[in-house]
Motif scaffolding. Structure first.
Motif, PDB file in Angstrom:
ATOM      1  N   LEU A   1      23.649  15.251  -6.983  1.00 47.10           N
ATOM      2  CA  LEU A   1      22.189  15.157  -7.017  1.00 47.10           C
ATOM      3  C   LEU A   1      21.732  13.707  -7.141  1.00 47.10           C
ATOM      4  CD1 LEU A   1      21.376  18.243  -9.263  1.00 47.10           C
ATOM      5  CD2 LEU A   1      21.031  18.035  -6.785  1.00 47.10           C
ATOM      6  N   LYS A   2      22.473  12.931  -7.933  1.00 42.66           N
ATOM      7  CA  LYS A   2      22.129  11.516  -8.087  1.00 42.66           C
ATOM      8  C   LYS A   2      22.295  10.773  -6.764  1.00 42.66           C
ATOM      9  CE  LYS A   2      22.965   7.407 -10.909  1.00 42.66           C
ATOM     10  NZ  LYS A   2      22.366   6.587  -9.910  1.00 42.66           N
ATOM     11  N   LYS A   3      23.345  11.063  -6.028  1.00 38.00           N
ATOM     12  CA  LYS A   3      23.539  10.418  -4.718  1.00 38.00           C
ATOM     13  C   LYS A   3      22.395  10.757  -3.769  1.00 38.00           C
ATOM     14  CE  LYS A   3      28.535   9.901  -4.577  1.00 38.00           C
ATOM     15  NZ  LYS A   3      29.792  10.299  -3.921  1.00 38.00           N
ATOM     16  N   GLN A   4      21.967  12.017  -3.787  1.00 37.51           N
ATOM     17  CA  GLN A   4      20.856  12.431  -2.929  1.00 37.51           C
ATOM     18  C   GLN A   4      19.568  11.705  -3.319  1.00 37.51           C
ATOM     19  OE1 GLN A   4      20.730  16.693  -3.367  1.00 37.51           O
ATOM     20  NE2 GLN A   4      22.541  17.022  -2.094  1.00 37.51           N
ATOM     21  N   LEU A   5      19.330  11.624  -4.623  1.00 38.82           N
ATOM     22  CA  LEU A   5      18.131  10.940  -5.108  1.00 38.82           C
ATOM     23  C   LEU A   5      18.181   9.451  -4.774  1.00 38.82           C
ATOM     24  CD1 LEU A   5      15.477  11.188  -6.651  1.00 38.82           C
ATOM     25  CD2 LEU A   5      16.761  10.808  -8.761  1.00 38.82           C
ATOM     26  N   ASP A   6      19.335   8.830  -4.981  1.00 38.78           N
ATOM     27  CA  ASP A   6      19.493   7.413  -4.658  1.00 38.78           C
ATOM     28  C   ASP A   6      19.273   7.154  -3.170  1.00 38.78           C
ATOM     29  OD1 ASP A   6      20.031   6.875  -7.317  1.00 38.78           O
ATOM     30  OD2 ASP A   6      22.202   6.655  -7.036  1.00 38.78           O
TER      31      ASP A   6
ATOM     32  N   ALA B   1      13.096  13.358  -8.194  1.00 38.82           N
ATOM     33  CA  ALA B   1      13.855  13.340  -9.447  1.00 38.82           C
ATOM     34  C   ALA B   1      13.569  14.598 -10.264  1.00 38.82           C
ATOM     35  CB  ALA B   1      13.508  12.094 -10.259  1.00 38.82           C
ATOM     36  N   ALA B   2      12.320  15.022 -10.301  1.00 45.42           N
ATOM     37  CA  ALA B   2      11.963  16.240 -11.035  1.00 45.42           C
ATOM     38  C   ALA B   2      12.625  17.464 -10.394  1.00 45.42           C
ATOM     39  CB  ALA B   2      10.449  16.405 -11.077  1.00 45.42           C
ATOM     40  N   ALA B   3      12.634  17.509  -9.067  1.00 42.64           N
ATOM     41  CA  ALA B   3      13.277  18.617  -8.364  1.00 42.64           C
ATOM     42  C   ALA B   3      14.786  18.631  -8.619  1.00 42.64           C
ATOM     43  CB  ALA B   3      12.978  18.532  -6.868  1.00 42.64           C
ATOM     44  N   ALA B   4      15.388  17.446  -8.618  1.00 42.28           N
ATOM     45  CA  ALA B   4      16.829  17.348  -8.878  1.00 42.28           C
ATOM     46  C   ALA B   4      17.152  17.784 -10.304  1.00 42.28           C
ATOM     47  CB  ALA B   4      17.314  15.925  -8.629  1.00 42.28           C
ATOM     48  N   GLU B   5      16.305  17.390 -11.252  1.00 43.51           N
ATOM     49  CA  GLU B   5      16.513  17.785 -12.649  1.00 43.51           C
ATOM     50  C   GLU B   5      16.394  19.302 -12.800  1.00 43.51           C
ATOM     51  OE1 GLU B   5      14.921  16.740 -17.148  1.00 43.51           O
ATOM     52  OE2 GLU B   5      13.763  16.064 -15.413  1.00 43.51           O
TER      53      GLU B   5
ATOM     54  N   PRO C   1       0.798  -1.233   0.000  1.00 47.32           N
ATOM     55  CA  PRO C   1       0.000   0.000   0.000  1.00 47.32           C
ATOM     56  C   PRO C   1       0.833   1.288   0.000  1.00 47.32           C
ATOM     57  CG  PRO C   1      -0.885  -1.551   1.590  1.00 47.32           C
ATOM     58  CD  PRO C   1       0.387  -2.151   1.067  1.00 47.32           C
ATOM     59  N   ASP C   2       2.041   1.246   0.527  1.00 44.98           N
ATOM     60  CA  ASP C   2       2.899   2.436   0.562  1.00 44.98           C
ATOM     61  C   ASP C   2       3.726   2.624  -0.712  1.00 44.98           C
ATOM     62  OD1 ASP C   2       1.944   2.726   3.127  1.00 44.98           O
ATOM     63  OD2 ASP C   2       3.778   1.984   4.104  1.00 44.98           O
ATOM     64  N   ALA C   3       3.695   1.647  -1.618  1.00 42.97           N
ATOM     65  CA  ALA C   3       4.564   1.690  -2.800  1.00 42.97           C
ATOM     66  C   ALA C   3       4.224   2.838  -3.741  1.00 42.97           C
ATOM     67  CB  ALA C   3       4.513   0.353  -3.548  1.00 42.97           C
ATOM     68  N   ALA C   4       2.955   3.104  -3.954  1.00 41.04           N
ATOM     69  CA  ALA C   4       2.569   4.182  -4.874  1.00 41.04           C
ATOM     70  C   ALA C   4       3.043   5.531  -4.356  1.00 41.04           C
ATOM     71  CB  ALA C   4       1.054   4.186  -5.083  1.00 41.04           C
ATOM     72  N   ALA C   5       2.865   5.788  -3.070  1.00 42.44           N
ATOM     73  CA  ALA C   5       3.314   7.057  -2.493  1.00 42.44           C
ATOM     74  C   ALA C   5       4.833   7.183  -2.552  1.00 42.44           C
ATOM     75  CB  ALA C   5       2.825   7.183  -1.057  1.00 42.44           C
ATOM     76  N   ALA C   6       5.527   6.088  -2.294  1.00 41.48           N
ATOM     77  CA  ALA C   6       6.992   6.112  -2.366  1.00 41.48           C
ATOM     78  C   ALA C   6       7.446   6.372  -3.796  1.00 41.48           C
ATOM     79  CB  ALA C   6       7.575   4.792  -1.853  1.00 41.48           C
ATOM     80  N   GLY C   7       6.798   5.725  -4.757  1.00 44.71           N
ATOM     81  CA  GLY C   7       7.143   5.945  -6.162  1.00 44.71           C
ATOM     82  C   GLY C   7       6.915   7.384  -6.570  1.00 44.71           C
ATOM     83  N   GLN C   8       5.814   7.972  -6.119  1.00 44.93           N
ATOM     84  CA  GLN C   8       5.534   9.369  -6.446  1.00 44.93           C
ATOM     85  C   GLN C   8       6.557  10.297  -5.787  1.00 44.93           C
ATOM     86  OE1 GLN C   8       3.203  10.444  -8.747  1.00 44.93           O
ATOM     87  NE2 GLN C   8       4.434  12.288  -8.524  1.00 44.93           N
ATOM     88  N   ALA C   9       6.929  10.003  -4.551  1.00 43.45           N
ATOM     89  CA  ALA C   9       7.931  10.812  -3.859  1.00 43.45           C
ATOM     90  C   ALA C   9       9.273  10.757  -4.578  1.00 43.45           C
ATOM     91  CB  ALA C   9       8.077  10.347  -2.410  1.00 43.45           C
ATOM     92  N   ILE C  10       9.617   9.601  -5.093  1.00 37.53           N
ATOM     93  CA  ILE C  10      10.875   9.459  -5.841  1.00 37.53           C
ATOM     94  C   ILE C  10      10.799  10.235  -7.150  1.00 37.53           C
ATOM     95  CG2 ILE C  10      12.373   7.814  -7.046  1.00 37.53           C
ATOM     96  CD1 ILE C  10      11.554   5.775  -4.788  1.00 37.53           C
TER      97      ILE C  10
END
Length: 152
Positions: free
Chosen positions: A93-98, A67-71, A54-63
């Motif tokens: 930025l990639k390290k932060q996103l990862d 990613a959009a903010a980092a870009e 159930p938490d996967a969709a929210a986590a995917g959206q947060a990621i």
């Protein structure tokens, strides 16, 4: 007993150790002890359960949002940088996103592992392994654990 190994080299060692321990515990169990409901090795598809948690969709959206903010940050800052500086910024930025993705997904993986362990304990299952490790498993409990996670 719950066995979930991440590296393929460890999987076989953990599998063999788990079988050995299960045999030892059965051999030394008191005469009146209740045995597991069915002998065998049980498997669970952890990747499926994590993806459908159930938490996967929210986590995917947060990621995706991160990613959009980092870009956006990269595009704003990179305009005034040389190639080497851009590479350093990109890597940062990639390290932060990862790290964010790892934190979010690790939390879900921990919840799934806890649900598997709880299910195995409730049902008296002696060994549960990752489905991908087993060439054949007598019982796949993925659907039952999924129901437990989703409260159905």
């Amino acid at each position: 007993m719950l066995v979930i190994a991440k590296k393929s080299g460890q999987r076989m060692a953990v599998f063999v150790a788990a079988l050995f321990l299960a045999a030892v515990f059965q051999a030394i169990a008191p005469a009146g002890a209740v045995a597991a409901p069915a002998a065998g090795i049980y498997s669970v598809d952890m990747a499926f359960l994590v993806a459908h948690h159930p938490d996967a969709a929210a986590a995917g959206q947060a990621i995706k949002d991160a990613a959009a903010a980092a870009e956006k940050e990269f595009n704003e800052k990179a305009a005034n940088m040389n190639a080497n500086e851009q590479t350093v910024l990109f890597d940062q930025l990639k390290k932060q996103l990862d790290a964010k993705a790892f934190t979010l997904m690790s939390a879900i993986q921990a919840k799934v592992a806890a649900a598997v362990q709880e299910y195995a304990t409730e049902k008296g299952l002696p060994v549960v392994i990752e489905k991908g490790v087993a060439i054949y498993s007598s019982v796949d409990i993925t659907a039952e654990v999924g129901k437990k996670i989703n409260g159905k």
